[in-house]
Write a protein that holds these residues in place. Structure first.
Motif, PDB file in Angstrom:
ATOM      1  N   TYR A 100     -19.186  41.046 -16.310  1.00  0.00           N
ATOM      2  CA  TYR A 100     -17.802  41.058 -15.813  1.00  0.00           C
ATOM      3  C   TYR A 100     -17.140  42.405 -16.073  1.00  0.00           C
ATOM      4  O   TYR A 100     -16.502  42.972 -15.184  1.00  0.00           O
ATOM      5  CB  TYR A 100     -16.992  39.940 -16.466  1.00  0.00           C
ATOM      6  CG  TYR A 100     -15.516  40.036 -16.182  1.00  0.00           C
ATOM      7  CD1 TYR A 100     -15.015  39.697 -14.925  1.00  0.00           C
ATOM      8  CD2 TYR A 100     -14.629  40.489 -17.144  1.00  0.00           C
ATOM      9  CE1 TYR A 100     -13.664  39.807 -14.641  1.00  0.00           C
ATOM     10  CE2 TYR A 100     -13.286  40.595 -16.876  1.00  0.00           C
ATOM     11  CZ  TYR A 100     -12.799  40.257 -15.630  1.00  0.00           C
ATOM     12  OH  TYR A 100     -11.463  40.367 -15.359  1.00  0.00           O
ATOM     13  N   THR A 101     -17.280  42.948 -17.293  1.00  0.00           N
ATOM     14  CA  THR A 101     -16.653  44.232 -17.598  1.00  0.00           C
ATOM     15  C   THR A 101     -17.324  45.382 -16.857  1.00  0.00           C
ATOM     16  O   THR A 101     -16.709  46.418 -16.654  1.00  0.00           O
ATOM     17  CB  THR A 101     -16.672  44.521 -19.114  1.00  0.00           C
ATOM     18  OG1 THR A 101     -18.013  44.492 -19.581  1.00  0.00           O
ATOM     19  CG2 THR A 101     -15.823  43.527 -19.866  1.00  0.00           C
ATOM     20  N   LEU A 102     -18.570  45.191 -16.465  1.00  0.00           N
ATOM     21  CA  LEU A 102     -19.272  46.230 -15.716  1.00  0.00           C
ATOM     22  C   LEU A 102     -18.772  46.321 -14.272  1.00  0.00           C
ATOM     23  O   LEU A 102     -18.636  47.411 -13.731  1.00  0.00           O
ATOM     24  CB  LEU A 102     -20.776  45.950 -15.731  1.00  0.00           C
ATOM     25  CG  LEU A 102     -21.692  46.973 -15.093  1.00  0.00           C
ATOM     26  CD1 LEU A 102     -21.663  48.271 -15.894  1.00  0.00           C
ATOM     27  CD2 LEU A 102     -23.103  46.450 -15.032  1.00  0.00           C
ATOM     28  N   ASN A 115     -19.850  50.289 -23.313  1.00  0.00           N
ATOM     29  CA  ASN A 115     -19.664  49.007 -24.002  1.00  0.00           C
ATOM     30  C   ASN A 115     -20.249  47.853 -23.203  1.00  0.00           C
ATOM     31  O   ASN A 115     -20.746  46.887 -23.788  1.00  0.00           O
ATOM     32  CB  ASN A 115     -18.181  48.761 -24.284  1.00  0.00           C
ATOM     33  CG  ASN A 115     -17.631  49.715 -25.323  1.00  0.00           C
ATOM     34  OD1 ASN A 115     -18.376  50.243 -26.129  1.00  0.00           O
ATOM     35  ND2 ASN A 115     -16.335  49.931 -25.288  1.00  0.00           N
ATOM     36  N   SER A 116     -20.188  47.928 -21.892  1.00  0.00           N
ATOM     37  CA  SER A 116     -20.767  46.877 -21.057  1.00  0.00           C
ATOM     38  C   SER A 116     -22.274  46.804 -21.229  1.00  0.00           C
ATOM     39  O   SER A 116     -22.837  45.713 -21.337  1.00  0.00           O
ATOM     40  CB  SER A 116     -20.432  47.123 -19.587  1.00  0.00           C
ATOM     41  OG  SER A 116     -19.050  47.108 -19.381  1.00  0.00           O
ATOM     42  N   TYR A 117     -22.925  47.961 -21.268  1.00  0.00           N
ATOM     43  CA  TYR A 117     -24.372  47.982 -21.436  1.00  0.00           C
ATOM     44  C   TYR A 117     -24.779  47.435 -22.806  1.00  0.00           C
ATOM     45  O   TYR A 117     -25.780  46.725 -22.932  1.00  0.00           O
ATOM     46  CB  TYR A 117     -24.925  49.399 -21.248  1.00  0.00           C
ATOM     47  CG  TYR A 117     -24.725  49.946 -19.852  1.00  0.00           C
ATOM     48  CD1 TYR A 117     -24.975  49.155 -18.741  1.00  0.00           C
ATOM     49  CD2 TYR A 117     -24.285  51.242 -19.649  1.00  0.00           C
ATOM     50  CE1 TYR A 117     -24.803  49.645 -17.459  1.00  0.00           C
ATOM     51  CE2 TYR A 117     -24.111  51.741 -18.365  1.00  0.00           C
ATOM     52  CZ  TYR A 117     -24.367  50.943 -17.280  1.00  0.00           C
ATOM     53  OH  TYR A 117     -24.188  51.424 -16.026  1.00  0.00           O
ATOM     54  N   TYR A 149     -19.849  38.181 -20.035  1.00  0.00           N
ATOM     55  CA  TYR A 149     -18.758  39.111 -20.322  1.00  0.00           C
ATOM     56  C   TYR A 149     -19.165  40.554 -20.032  1.00  0.00           C
ATOM     57  O   TYR A 149     -18.375  41.327 -19.476  1.00  0.00           O
ATOM     58  CB  TYR A 149     -18.310  38.971 -21.772  1.00  0.00           C
ATOM     59  CG  TYR A 149     -17.195  39.911 -22.135  1.00  0.00           C
ATOM     60  CD1 TYR A 149     -15.914  39.714 -21.642  1.00  0.00           C
ATOM     61  CD2 TYR A 149     -17.422  41.017 -22.946  1.00  0.00           C
ATOM     62  CE1 TYR A 149     -14.894  40.577 -21.944  1.00  0.00           C
ATOM     63  CE2 TYR A 149     -16.415  41.889 -23.266  1.00  0.00           C
ATOM     64  CZ  TYR A 149     -15.141  41.671 -22.765  1.00  0.00           C
ATOM     65  OH  TYR A 149     -14.131  42.543 -23.074  1.00  0.00           O
ATOM     66  N   GLY A 150     -20.385  40.918 -20.377  1.00  0.00           N
ATOM     67  CA  GLY A 150     -20.850  42.280 -20.118  1.00  0.00           C
ATOM     68  C   GLY A 150     -20.926  42.592 -18.635  1.00  0.00           C
ATOM     69  O   GLY A 150     -20.518  43.665 -18.193  1.00  0.00           O
ATOM     70  N   ASN A 162     -18.883  52.695 -18.922  1.00  0.00           N
ATOM     71  CA  ASN A 162     -19.618  51.427 -18.988  1.00  0.00           C
ATOM     72  C   ASN A 162     -20.503  51.289 -20.226  1.00  0.00           C
ATOM     73  O   ASN A 162     -21.309  50.371 -20.290  1.00  0.00           O
ATOM     74  CB  ASN A 162     -20.484  51.272 -17.740  1.00  0.00           C
ATOM     75  CG  ASN A 162     -19.643  51.075 -16.512  1.00  0.00           C
ATOM     76  OD1 ASN A 162     -18.564  50.517 -16.567  1.00  0.00           O
ATOM     77  ND2 ASN A 162     -20.140  51.548 -15.381  1.00  0.00           N
ATOM     78  N   THR A 168     -23.083  45.230 -24.609  1.00  0.00           N
ATOM     79  CA  THR A 168     -22.843  43.790 -24.589  1.00  0.00           C
ATOM     80  C   THR A 168     -23.942  43.058 -23.828  1.00  0.00           C
ATOM     81  O   THR A 168     -24.425  42.009 -24.268  1.00  0.00           O
ATOM     82  CB  THR A 168     -21.476  43.482 -23.954  1.00  0.00           C
ATOM     83  OG1 THR A 168     -20.465  44.236 -24.632  1.00  0.00           O
ATOM     84  CG2 THR A 168     -21.138  42.011 -24.051  1.00  0.00           C
ATOM     85  N   ILE A 169     -24.368  43.604 -22.702  1.00  0.00           N
ATOM     86  CA  ILE A 169     -25.451  42.995 -21.926  1.00  0.00           C
ATOM     87  C   ILE A 169     -26.755  43.019 -22.729  1.00  0.00           C
ATOM     88  O   ILE A 169     -27.500  42.038 -22.758  1.00  0.00           O
ATOM     89  CB  ILE A 169     -25.616  43.712 -20.567  1.00  0.00           C
ATOM     90  CG1 ILE A 169     -24.402  43.425 -19.679  1.00  0.00           C
ATOM     91  CG2 ILE A 169     -26.896  43.274 -19.865  1.00  0.00           C
ATOM     92  CD1 ILE A 169     -24.346  44.258 -18.419  1.00  0.00           C
ATOM     93  N   GLN A 187     -14.300  54.774 -15.138  1.00  0.00           N
ATOM     94  CA  GLN A 187     -14.691  53.682 -16.020  1.00  0.00           C
ATOM     95  C   GLN A 187     -15.897  54.087 -16.855  1.00  0.00           C
ATOM     96  O   GLN A 187     -16.883  54.587 -16.341  1.00  0.00           O
ATOM     97  CB  GLN A 187     -15.022  52.451 -15.184  1.00  0.00           C
ATOM     98  CG  GLN A 187     -15.291  51.223 -15.999  1.00  0.00           C
ATOM     99  CD  GLN A 187     -15.445  49.998 -15.115  1.00  0.00           C
ATOM    100  OE1 GLN A 187     -15.178  50.066 -13.927  1.00  0.00           O
ATOM    101  NE2 GLN A 187     -15.883  48.910 -15.688  1.00  0.00           N
TER     102      GLN A 187
END
Length: 67
Positions: A22-24, A46-48, A19-20, A44, A50-51, A42
């Motif tokens: 994908y959102t990245l 939250n993506s970082y 998911y991380g 990022n 989550t990853i 964008q």
């Protein structure tokens, strides 16, 4: 650590990683009205996070317990 807990951590970690990532890499929001193009930058952060949580969960699931 219990085998069930390790399995749950591994599955949750892989889902968080997927998911991380994908959102990245998903495309940025873009709106076109005639000649006017609006592009939202964008964020990022939250993506970082989550990853990072996904990597932590996978690492915890791979830790060897007592023999």
């Amino acid at each position: 650590m219990n085998k069930t807990i390790k399995t749950v951590l591994l599955v949750a970690g892989l889902i968080l990683l997927g998911y991380g990532i994908y959102t990245l890499i998903q495309p940025e929001t873009q709106v076109s009205i005639g000649d006017l193009d609006l592009i939202e930058a964008q964020d990022n952060t939250n993506s970082y996070i989550t990853i990072g949580l996904g990597i932590l969960a996978v690492a915890l699931s791979l830790i060897k317990g007592k023999s």
